[in-house]
Write a protein that holds these residues in place. Structure first.
Motif, PDB file in Angstrom:
ATOM      1  N   GLU A 104      -7.902  26.785  26.271  1.00  0.00           N
ATOM      2  CA  GLU A 104      -9.354  26.666  26.325  1.00  0.00           C
ATOM      3  C   GLU A 104      -9.767  25.351  26.967  1.00  0.00           C
ATOM      4  O   GLU A 104     -10.727  25.288  27.730  1.00  0.00           O
ATOM      5  CB  GLU A 104      -9.938  26.784  24.911  1.00  0.00           C
ATOM      6  CG  GLU A 104      -9.874  28.193  24.356  1.00  0.00           C
ATOM      7  CD  GLU A 104     -10.212  28.263  22.877  1.00  0.00           C
ATOM      8  OE1 GLU A 104     -11.105  29.023  22.520  1.00  0.00           O
ATOM      9  OE2 GLU A 104      -9.577  27.545  22.075  1.00  0.00           O
ATOM     10  N   ALA A 154     -10.671  16.728  29.150  1.00  0.00           N
ATOM     11  CA  ALA A 154     -10.398  18.018  28.512  1.00  0.00           C
ATOM     12  C   ALA A 154      -9.175  17.865  27.622  1.00  0.00           C
ATOM     13  O   ALA A 154      -8.121  17.433  28.079  1.00  0.00           O
ATOM     14  CB  ALA A 154     -10.150  19.086  29.575  1.00  0.00           C
ATOM     15  N   GLU A 184     -11.880  24.249  30.661  1.00  0.00           N
ATOM     16  CA  GLU A 184     -12.989  23.315  30.857  1.00  0.00           C
ATOM     17  C   GLU A 184     -12.742  22.448  32.092  1.00  0.00           C
ATOM     18  O   GLU A 184     -13.660  22.091  32.806  1.00  0.00           O
ATOM     19  CB  GLU A 184     -13.163  22.408  29.632  1.00  0.00           C
ATOM     20  CG  GLU A 184     -13.498  23.142  28.363  1.00  0.00           C
ATOM     21  CD  GLU A 184     -14.932  23.635  28.315  1.00  0.00           C
ATOM     22  OE1 GLU A 184     -15.847  22.792  28.238  1.00  0.00           O
ATOM     23  OE2 GLU A 184     -15.133  24.863  28.369  1.00  0.00           O
ATOM     24  N   LYS A 232     -16.071  21.341  34.205  1.00  0.00           N
ATOM     25  CA  LYS A 232     -16.955  20.802  33.176  1.00  0.00           C
ATOM     26  C   LYS A 232     -16.410  19.497  32.628  1.00  0.00           C
ATOM     27  O   LYS A 232     -17.142  18.722  32.035  1.00  0.00           O
ATOM     28  CB  LYS A 232     -17.119  21.804  32.028  1.00  0.00           C
ATOM     29  CG  LYS A 232     -18.098  22.902  32.349  1.00  0.00           C
ATOM     30  CD  LYS A 232     -18.249  23.820  31.156  1.00  0.00           C
ATOM     31  CE  LYS A 232     -19.183  24.961  31.474  1.00  0.00           C
ATOM     32  NZ  LYS A 232     -18.944  26.100  30.576  1.00  0.00           N
ATOM     33  N   ASN A 262     -12.933  24.624  35.234  1.00  0.00           N
ATOM     34  CA  ASN A 262     -14.316  25.051  35.397  1.00  0.00           C
ATOM     35  C   ASN A 262     -15.202  23.882  35.825  1.00  0.00           C
ATOM     36  O   ASN A 262     -16.407  24.009  35.924  1.00  0.00           O
ATOM     37  CB  ASN A 262     -14.793  25.608  34.057  1.00  0.00           C
ATOM     38  CG  ASN A 262     -16.108  26.303  34.163  1.00  0.00           C
ATOM     39  OD1 ASN A 262     -16.383  26.920  35.168  1.00  0.00           O
ATOM     40  ND2 ASN A 262     -16.918  26.188  33.131  1.00  0.00           N
ATOM     41  N   SER A 308     -18.795  24.735  23.145  1.00  0.00           N
ATOM     42  CA  SER A 308     -19.825  24.546  24.165  1.00  0.00           C
ATOM     43  C   SER A 308     -20.307  25.860  24.782  1.00  0.00           C
ATOM     44  O   SER A 308     -21.500  26.082  24.882  1.00  0.00           O
ATOM     45  CB  SER A 308     -19.345  23.580  25.250  1.00  0.00           C
ATOM     46  OG  SER A 308     -18.067  23.940  25.693  1.00  0.00           O
ATOM     47  N   ASN A 309     -19.396  26.746  25.192  1.00  0.00           N
ATOM     48  CA  ASN A 309     -19.924  27.978  25.780  1.00  0.00           C
ATOM     49  C   ASN A 309     -19.719  29.221  24.912  1.00  0.00           C
ATOM     50  O   ASN A 309     -19.741  30.339  25.397  1.00  0.00           O
ATOM     51  CB  ASN A 309     -19.377  28.186  27.200  1.00  0.00           C
ATOM     52  CG  ASN A 309     -17.869  28.092  27.238  1.00  0.00           C
ATOM     53  OD1 ASN A 309     -17.223  28.348  26.226  1.00  0.00           O
ATOM     54  ND2 ASN A 309     -17.304  27.726  28.374  1.00  0.00           N
ATOM     55  N   ASN A 344     -14.829  31.203  31.067  1.00  0.00           N
ATOM     56  CA  ASN A 344     -16.032  30.570  31.577  1.00  0.00           C
ATOM     57  C   ASN A 344     -17.253  31.461  31.717  1.00  0.00           C
ATOM     58  O   ASN A 344     -18.320  30.996  32.057  1.00  0.00           O
ATOM     59  CB  ASN A 344     -15.743  29.926  32.930  1.00  0.00           C
ATOM     60  CG  ASN A 344     -14.719  28.825  32.784  1.00  0.00           C
ATOM     61  OD1 ASN A 344     -14.705  28.128  31.775  1.00  0.00           O
ATOM     62  ND2 ASN A 344     -13.861  28.693  33.758  1.00  0.00           N
ATOM     63  N   HIS A 393     -16.646  29.140  20.262  1.00  0.00           N
ATOM     64  CA  HIS A 393     -16.362  28.056  21.215  1.00  0.00           C
ATOM     65  C   HIS A 393     -17.482  27.008  21.176  1.00  0.00           C
ATOM     66  O   HIS A 393     -18.660  27.337  21.236  1.00  0.00           O
ATOM     67  CB  HIS A 393     -16.234  28.633  22.627  1.00  0.00           C
ATOM     68  CG  HIS A 393     -15.649  27.668  23.615  1.00  0.00           C
ATOM     69  ND1 HIS A 393     -16.353  26.599  24.099  1.00  0.00           N
ATOM     70  CD2 HIS A 393     -14.418  27.598  24.174  1.00  0.00           C
ATOM     71  CE1 HIS A 393     -15.585  25.915  24.933  1.00  0.00           C
ATOM     72  NE2 HIS A 393     -14.399  26.505  24.991  1.00  0.00           N
ATOM     73  N   ILE A 431     -13.693  16.379  25.141  1.00  0.00           N
ATOM     74  CA  ILE A 431     -14.676  17.455  25.117  1.00  0.00           C
ATOM     75  C   ILE A 431     -15.087  17.806  23.689  1.00  0.00           C
ATOM     76  O   ILE A 431     -14.333  17.575  22.737  1.00  0.00           O
ATOM     77  CB  ILE A 431     -14.162  18.745  25.817  1.00  0.00           C
ATOM     78  CG1 ILE A 431     -12.767  19.099  25.319  1.00  0.00           C
ATOM     79  CG2 ILE A 431     -14.230  18.615  27.312  1.00  0.00           C
ATOM     80  CD1 ILE A 431     -12.270  20.422  25.804  1.00  0.00           C
TER      81      ILE A 431
END
Lengths: 282, 435, 292
Positions: B264, B196, B268, B273, B271, C128-129, A48, C126, B254
């Motif tokens: 991964e 996600a 998300e 998101k 986090n 999105s980020n 993140n 990645h 996502i």
């Protein structure tokens, strides 16, 4: 006036040229910086936070964890000696073969060269079962020698190929004069050819070192006792059935890249030294 | 100089040759002692680094077993999933499996059981062990009436959701699939990723498909299609595939889900998101006790059951899930009896310790009344007790060849590069070709 | 001279140890792979001889041909990128300030294991980020691509890290080759008034032509059997869009438990490599090797 513009232009050109060079160099260093930061993060932060952000606080405990929980010291020692032995034998054996193929006269040399080249072409995963059976039969399963032997066997072809291009370019007059002096083949090889090819020997040493150091498929398959495992296997200690500890993996990767980085810097200088040494002998 | 050169050369050759010979002598020594002492090899998946609690429990159990059986020593070898599967394959091909090891159920186990590499453990079950297991959990390890491994864990797959996000947009836990789609729509409209999903790993997407197939076609349609008594071209299975693509079109998952790993995707969700995450109960520790994940987030996580589709044949208490890894004993083990005793011992000791300390839901019955567990565990265990049906993961049900086809097709379905009709047709072909 | 250089005992002594190792460690597996490829075998149970059935199936297997095409594409890109590496090596081996430290830095990425490289690029890509898409968003791109999920670009997305990963390897070889040119030749050319371009094109390149040929073979063969990063980064997906021969072979042999079929893929790969190498040798053949 024209001349001064020319010099001026040339200066700007040189400046841009060096800018480019150092910019690319900066980019090439970034992966190491990234790996360092990566190794100081926990799972949350790995996914993140931006690639090049230093987590606060940096999680040095990742390194402690890796050191305490994995048997890193032992793995490290194993990696070191297995790599060293494999590299020495690969480069030496490959030099013998390349010398015999490029400098000596015999009928089958093209066939033999072909045999070595085909050795490049087999995907390692299809060799696992036959090799396991073979090592089973000679009782080398779970013995570090199985790793050393496969390392040598699988890197010989590529090493020979690289040496080949260099040996072909060596002047023949050297050997002729050596033979005239009554020098034996062995002596010529060890005293004339090996020193002269030292730049490429260093090059292949570096390449072999990296390959052997990072090898893990064979270690996983042929070794089951902890006492013979190598650093790359240490990474697995942090991959769980459902979860993975990425920070600790980063720390393991960092620990395993450092020695190779240092040796690489050291050897890399030797490419130059080798050239001067060869020039003097020649 | 000449001599020196020769010496070096012969050293090279000698060292290579000697390597083999020297080993043989040491090998004999250990074999000589082997008559009174028994060493059992045990391959498993729980390294101290990533699975500290699991690893500690394993070591404890081994110590206790060795204390009770002083002549037996257990030697562990630990590998991660991927490498474990590869090594087991290579060992299997050479008839050199460890005495005790871990296997997955059904499709994974089938070649090993058929090849005569795993030994049947029915005598252990008949000897009183059967009562220890939650009913139905040993069946996926059975083939032609013989049970080849004993399960250690049992998982179901709820949809975890972020209560904070749901509150923020005034969303209620959906009871029906239409409500679920409305939730998705509201989240999309507000720029929050609804679900996600890391579909690079493919089994993750498979669970979504399986639930829709279950809710639309009922618990047996998919099972029958896989075991051959039904067909994959059943309208309800095609409709489930259509619904997946409708979700994709709604942007329910996502961004870039087909290229993301499960790890991964999970990030998300943790986090905040993404609002929802369909995953096995093996992730419960992450949402309850794991200190690496912020407490504020863990407190926001709840779960709900996959909603019912109106007009569908499925029921809300039917789950996708099943037992995870189980222990097998090698048929070629020189000490089969001791190995079996160890498996029995392990299964008996594993249950309670694993749930209290490692957060595993064991396949053996655990009396939760006097154990202190996080509320979410108690809720999950209650759901498990009320479950009307648990459908084993599709890729585990199928044989390895068909499973690969299934997983690839799942990725294509989510990537909209195959139509629902073709998706069903190609499944049917793969299943009938490999049966 | 000839007599000394044709001494059979010396030749045997130099060649046999290595040859023996190759035969045992590489040829036995190759032969076994060929043998397994004629079997129907899940890798565990009984083997049934099916003659060429696996190969017949292979010819009709569109996924196999797709993976062959992808592997060949990678080979083409790898060979093209050799030109870039050559330019970098010419610069680094030239008389520039700081060449020593620059050279070391340029080679750093090659020291990293594939695991590390894969992790780095997964973060870059990645959706999105990731670094790349955040940069694109910063530039105002509305819907930046899904680098590893979009079947139309995923192949190229994984090629970039592969080519970057191998840069150090080839630069190192070229660098050593260029440094191996006796400085007397270069100096003579400079005295004759050659500018840096002429020096590179007319003197240096012809002198290292042998090495360049070798690297072309290495790049092609290395690409055709490439596996590591593709497997970690995409697993060959989505839906086979980044599948290469070796990853397909792995999937069939180790995941689908179809070891016979996997062996047939491996053996076909071997044959493809041999043919490709033979072609390269033919195409780049010159009458005599350049000598100083």
């Amino acid at each position: 006036m024209e001349k001064s513009t020319y010099i001026y232009m040339k200066k700007i050109g040189m400046f841009l040229f060096y800018m480019m060079l150092f910019l690319v160099a900066g980019l090439q260093i970034l992966p190491l910086v990234w790996l360092l930061f990566f190794s100081l993060k926990n799972n949350q932060e790995v996914f993140n936070t931006p690639l090049f952000s230093l987590p606060s606080p940096p999680r040095w405990e990742n390194y402690v964890k890796v050191w305490v929980e994995g048997d890193i010291g032992l793995y490290f020692f194993n990696s070191l000696w297995i790599t060293t032995v494999s590299v020495i034998f690969t480069v030496l054996l490959a030099s013998f073969v390349t010398f015999a193929i490029t400098r000596m006269n015999w009928k089958l040399k093209h066939v033999v060269l072909g045999l070595f080249m085909v050795g490049l072409m087999i995907p390692i995963h299809s060799t696992l079962i036959p090799l396991f059976n073979f090592f089973m039969k000679v009782k080398l399963i779970d013995h570090p020698m199985s790793i050393v032997l496969t390392n040598i066997g699988f890197n010989l072809p590529i090493t020979i190929m690289i040496l080949l291009g260099f040996y072909n370019a060596l002047p023949r007059e050297l050997e002729e004069s050596a033979v005239m002096d009554g020098c034996s083949v062995h002596r010529m090889f060890f005293q004339v050819i090996l020193p002269m090819t030292s730049p490429v020997i260093v090059t292949t040493t570096i390449i072999n070192m990296i390959y052997n150091w990072n090898e893990f498929v064979f270690v996983n398959t042929f070794i089951s006792s902890d006492e013979y495992k190598t650093l790359t296997v240490g990474i697995q200690n942090f991959i769980g059935q459902y979860t993975t500890d990425w920070g600790a993996i980063g720390a393991t990767l960092m620990i395993s890249v450092l020695p190779i980085l240092i040796i690489f810097f050291f050897l890399s200088n030797k490419i130059m030294e080798g050239i001067t040494a060869g020039a003097i002998k020649g | 100089m000449l001599k020196k050169a020769h010496t070096i050369l012969w050293l090279v050759v000698l060292m290579l040759v000697l390597a083999g010979c020297s080993e043989k002598t040491t090998e004999k020594d250990t074999e000589g002692k082997g008559e009174e002492k028994v060493t059992l090899t045990f391959m498993h998946l729980w390294p101290a680094g990533s699975s500290k609690q699991h690893n500690m429990i394993v070591n404890e159990i081994i110590q206790e077993f060795e204390a009770e059986n002083p002549n037996v020593k257990i030697k562990q070898e630990i590998l991660e999933n991927e490498q474990y599967k590869n090594k087991l394959k290579v060992l299997g091909a050479s008839n050199e499996l460890p005495d005790i090891g871990m296997t997955w159920a059904a499709g994974f186990l089938e070649p090993y059981a058929k090849g005569g590499l795993f030994t049947p453990l029915d005598d252990l079950l008949d000897g009183g062990l059967r009562e220890n297991f939650v009913s139905g959990t040993t069946e996926p390890y059975a083939l032609d009436g013989k049970t080849y491994a004993l399960p250690l864990e049992l998982n179901i797959t709820p949809i975890y959701y972020n209560k904070g996000i749901f509150e923020k947009y005034n969303l209620e836990v959906p009871k029906t699939y239409d409500e679920f789609k409305q939730v998705v729509q509201v989240l999309v409209d507000n720029g929050v990723a609804p679900i996600a999903l890391g579909n690079k790993d493919r089994w993750t997407g498979s669970m979504w498909y399986m639930y829709l197939a279950d809710r639309i076609g009922g618990a047996d349609t998919l099972k029958n299609a896989i075991n051959g008594s039904g067909t994959f071209e059943d309208p309800s299975l095609v409709q489930a595939a259509e619904e997946i693509q409708n979700l994709v079109k709604m942007k329910a998952f996502i961004k870039g889900f087909n290229g993301l790993s499960n790890d991964e995707a999970k990030a998300e969700f943790t986090n905040e998101k993404a609002a929802m995450y369909l995953m096995g109960t093996w992730d419960l520790p992450q949402f309850t006790t794991n200190e690496d994940i912020p407490k504020e987030f863990r407190e926001k996580v709840g779960f709900f059951k996959f909603p019912e589709v109106e007009g569908g044949k499925g029921n809300i208490d039917s789950w996708v899930g099943g037992p995870g890894v189980g222990l097998f004993v090698s048929e070629n083990s020189k000490h089969k009896e001791e190995a079996k005793q160890f498996v029995k011992f392990f299964v008996e000791k594993w249950g309670e310790r694993s749930v209290t300390r490692a957060g595993v839901i064991p396949a053996t019955k655990v009396n939760t009344a006097n154990i202190d567990l996080p509320q979410m565990y108690i809720d999950v265990l209650n759901e498990l007790a009320n479950a009307s049906n648990i459908t084993l993961f599709a890729d585990v049900q199928m044989n390895p060849e068909a499973a690969q086809t299934h997983l690839n097709l799942i990725q294509s379905l989510f990537g909209e590069s195959v139509t629902p009709e073709k998706f069903a047709k190609q499944h049917q072909e793969a299943l009938s070709n490999t049966r | 001279m000839d007599k000394v250089m044709s001494d059979k005992r010396v030749i045997a002594l130099y060649v046999l140890p290595a040859l023996l190792m190759i035969i045992i460690l590489v040829y036995v597996p190759i032969i076994m792979t060929g043998y397994y490829s004629l079997m129907k075998w899940d890798g565990i149970g009984e083997r049934t001889f099916v003659a060429l059935d696996n190969y017949k199936q292979l010819l009709k297997d569109s996924m196999f041909w797709k993976s062959v095409y992808h592997s060949f594409l990678l080979a083409v890109f790898s060979v093209l990128s050799l030109g870039g590496y050559l330019v970098v090596s010419l610069v680094l081996a030239g008389r520039i300030k700081g060449a020593n430290i620059l050279r070391k830095i340029y080679l750093i990425p090659m020291l990293l294991s594939s695991v590390a490289i894969a992790q780095l690029w997964l973060r870059i890509y990645h959706p999105s980020n990731g670094m790349l898409n955040q940069f694109l968003s910063f530039l105002g791109v509305d819907d930046p691509p899904n680098w590893l999920a979009d079947p139309s670009i995923v192949l190229y997305s994984v090629f970039i890290p592969i080519i970057w990963q191998y840069a150090g390897f080839y630069i190192l070889i070229y660098y050593a080759a260029l440094k191996n040119i006796p400085s007397s030749i270069i100096e003579a050319a400079i005295i004759d008034g050659a500018n840096p371009w002429q020096l590179a094109y007319k003197i240096k390149l012809p002198l290292i032509a042998g090495v360049i040929k070798v690297t072309i073979v290495l790049a092609v063969v290395g690409s055709l059997k490439y596996f590591d990063l593709i497997y970690v980064m995409t697993g060959g997906g989505p839906n086979g869009a980044s599948e290469v021969i070796a990853s397909y072979m792995y999937q069939k042999a180790f995941r689908s438990f179809n070891f016979g079929y996997g062996s047939a893929i491996a053996f076909s790969l071997l044959i493809l490599c041999i043919v490709a190498t033979w072609l390269i040798r033919k195409l780049t053949h010159t009458e005599e090797e350049v000598q100083y």
